[in-house]
Design a protein around this motif. Sequence first.
Motif, mmCIF file in Angstrom:
data_model
loop_
_atom_site.group_PDB
_atom_site.id
_atom_site.type_symbol
_atom_site.label_atom_id
_atom_site.label_comp_id
_atom_site.label_asym_id
_atom_site.label_seq_id
_atom_site.Cartn_x
_atom_site.Cartn_y
_atom_site.Cartn_z
ATOM 1 N N ALA A 54 -22.811 -1.664 0.549
ATOM 2 C CA ALA A 54 -22.824 -2.303 -0.769
ATOM 3 C C ALA A 54 -21.868 -3.503 -0.806
ATOM 4 C CB ALA A 54 -22.438 -1.295 -1.850
ATOM 5 N N TYR A 55 -20.692 -3.353 -0.187
ATOM 6 C CA TYR A 55 -19.714 -4.440 -0.146
ATOM 7 C C TYR A 55 -20.269 -5.632 0.626
ATOM 8 C CZ TYR A 55 -15.527 -7.110 0.909
ATOM 9 O OH TYR A 55 -14.615 -8.125 1.040
ATOM 10 N N VAL A 56 -20.846 -5.378 1.789
ATOM 11 C CA VAL A 56 -21.406 -6.452 2.617
ATOM 12 C C VAL A 56 -22.547 -7.146 1.868
ATOM 13 C CG1 VAL A 56 -22.705 -6.941 4.733
ATOM 14 C CG2 VAL A 56 -20.683 -5.474 4.820
ATOM 15 N N ASP A 57 -23.412 -6.365 1.228
ATOM 16 C CA ASP A 57 -24.524 -6.933 0.466
ATOM 17 C C ASP A 57 -23.996 -7.832 -0.652
ATOM 18 O OD1 ASP A 57 -27.285 -7.251 -0.266
ATOM 19 O OD2 ASP A 57 -26.926 -5.868 -1.935
ATOM 20 N N HIS A 58 -22.968 -7.371 -1.348
ATOM 21 C CA HIS A 58 -22.360 -8.152 -2.430
ATOM 22 C C HIS A 58 -21.792 -9.472 -1.897
ATOM 23 C CE1 HIS A 58 -20.106 -9.059 -6.061
ATOM 24 N NE2 HIS A 58 -19.034 -9.246 -5.297
ATOM 25 N N GLN A 59 -21.097 -9.414 -0.766
ATOM 26 C CA GLN A 59 -20.494 -10.622 -0.195
ATOM 27 C C GLN A 59 -21.558 -11.617 0.270
ATOM 28 O OE1 GLN A 59 -17.253 -11.438 -0.312
ATOM 29 N NE2 GLN A 59 -17.004 -9.563 -1.478
ATOM 30 N N VAL A 60 -22.645 -11.100 0.838
ATOM 31 C CA VAL A 60 -23.735 -11.971 1.288
ATOM 32 C C VAL A 60 -24.364 -12.683 0.091
ATOM 33 C CG1 VAL A 60 -26.054 -11.984 2.305
ATOM 34 C CG2 VAL A 60 -24.220 -10.687 3.401
ATOM 35 N N GLU A 61 -24.648 -11.929 -0.977
ATOM 36 C CA GLU A 61 -25.250 -12.525 -2.179
ATOM 37 C C GLU A 61 -24.297 -13.513 -2.833
ATOM 38 O OE1 GLU A 61 -28.425 -12.261 -3.108
ATOM 39 O OE2 GLU A 61 -28.679 -11.048 -1.312
ATOM 40 N N ARG A 62 -23.017 -13.199 -2.830
ATOM 41 C CA ARG A 62 -21.994 -14.082 -3.403
ATOM 42 C C ARG A 62 -21.938 -15.404 -2.624
ATOM 43 N NH1 ARG A 62 -16.283 -14.836 -3.515
ATOM 44 N NH2 ARG A 62 -15.562 -14.888 -5.655
ATOM 45 N N ALA A 63 -22.031 -15.316 -1.313
ATOM 46 C CA ALA A 63 -22.017 -16.525 -0.485
ATOM 47 C C ALA A 63 -23.241 -17.390 -0.763
ATOM 48 C CB ALA A 63 -21.966 -16.147 0.991
ATOM 49 N N LYS A 64 -24.389 -16.751 -1.031
ATOM 50 C CA LYS A 64 -25.598 -17.512 -1.359
ATOM 51 C C LYS A 64 -25.425 -18.280 -2.675
ATOM 52 C CE LYS A 64 -28.925 -14.439 0.878
ATOM 53 N NZ LYS A 64 -29.958 -13.425 0.604
ATOM 54 N N LEU A 65 -24.790 -17.616 -3.652
ATOM 55 C CA LEU A 65 -24.601 -18.242 -4.963
ATOM 56 C C LEU A 65 -23.546 -19.335 -4.946
ATOM 57 C CD1 LEU A 65 -24.664 -15.186 -7.402
ATOM 58 C CD2 LEU A 65 -26.320 -17.030 -7.264
ATOM 59 N N PHE A 66 -22.398 -19.041 -4.354
ATOM 60 C CA PHE A 66 -21.250 -19.927 -4.455
ATOM 61 C C PHE A 66 -20.944 -20.727 -3.192
ATOM 62 C CE2 PHE A 66 -20.361 -16.357 -7.384
ATOM 63 C CZ PHE A 66 -20.458 -17.066 -8.572
ATOM 64 N N GLY A 67 -21.695 -20.510 -2.146
ATOM 65 C CA GLY A 67 -21.394 -21.168 -0.876
ATOM 66 C C GLY A 67 -20.309 -20.394 -0.155
ATOM 67 N N ASN A 68 -19.900 -20.896 0.991
ATOM 68 C CA ASN A 68 -18.929 -20.159 1.797
ATOM 69 C C ASN A 68 -17.508 -20.687 1.649
ATOM 70 O OD1 ASN A 68 -19.335 -22.533 3.097
ATOM 71 N ND2 ASN A 68 -19.991 -21.649 5.047
ATOM 72 N N GLY A 69 -17.229 -21.396 0.579
ATOM 73 C CA GLY A 69 -15.859 -21.807 0.303
ATOM 74 C C GLY A 69 -15.423 -23.096 0.984
ATOM 75 N N LYS A 70 -16.350 -23.854 1.533
ATOM 76 C CA LYS A 70 -15.968 -25.112 2.211
ATOM 77 C C LYS A 70 -15.867 -26.249 1.248
ATOM 78 C CE LYS A 70 -17.620 -23.961 6.759
ATOM 79 N NZ LYS A 70 -18.523 -24.245 7.829
#
Length: 99
Positions: free
Chosen positions: A83-99
């Motif tokens: 669940a944590y990994v899934d959340h982080q993957v979806e979060r990266a799709k929405l907000f990008g990877n912080g670059k």
Amino acid sequence: MAQRKIPMRKDIVTGEMVPKKELVRVVKNKEGEVSIDPSGKKSGRGAYIHLNVDVAKKAKVDKTFDKTFGISISDDFYDELIAYVDHQVERAKLFGNGK
């Protein structure tokens, strides 16, 4: 300007060397408790897996962390990890990877 060195860690499921930012750290403390370490700074023995739901599911099937840490870990932990990994993957799709 000199290019900064990218820290690399080994994914214990796939065996690949991957940039640390693309991994999630799981840590076992002195009391034998296993937990997800989003900050990467908890004390204890750490192991890394890729931020990929399929890799997390494979870790559950293979009981990867049981073998790595030498203890029995409940399926609840693996479900929490997925669940944590899934959340982080979806979060990266929405907000990008912080670059």
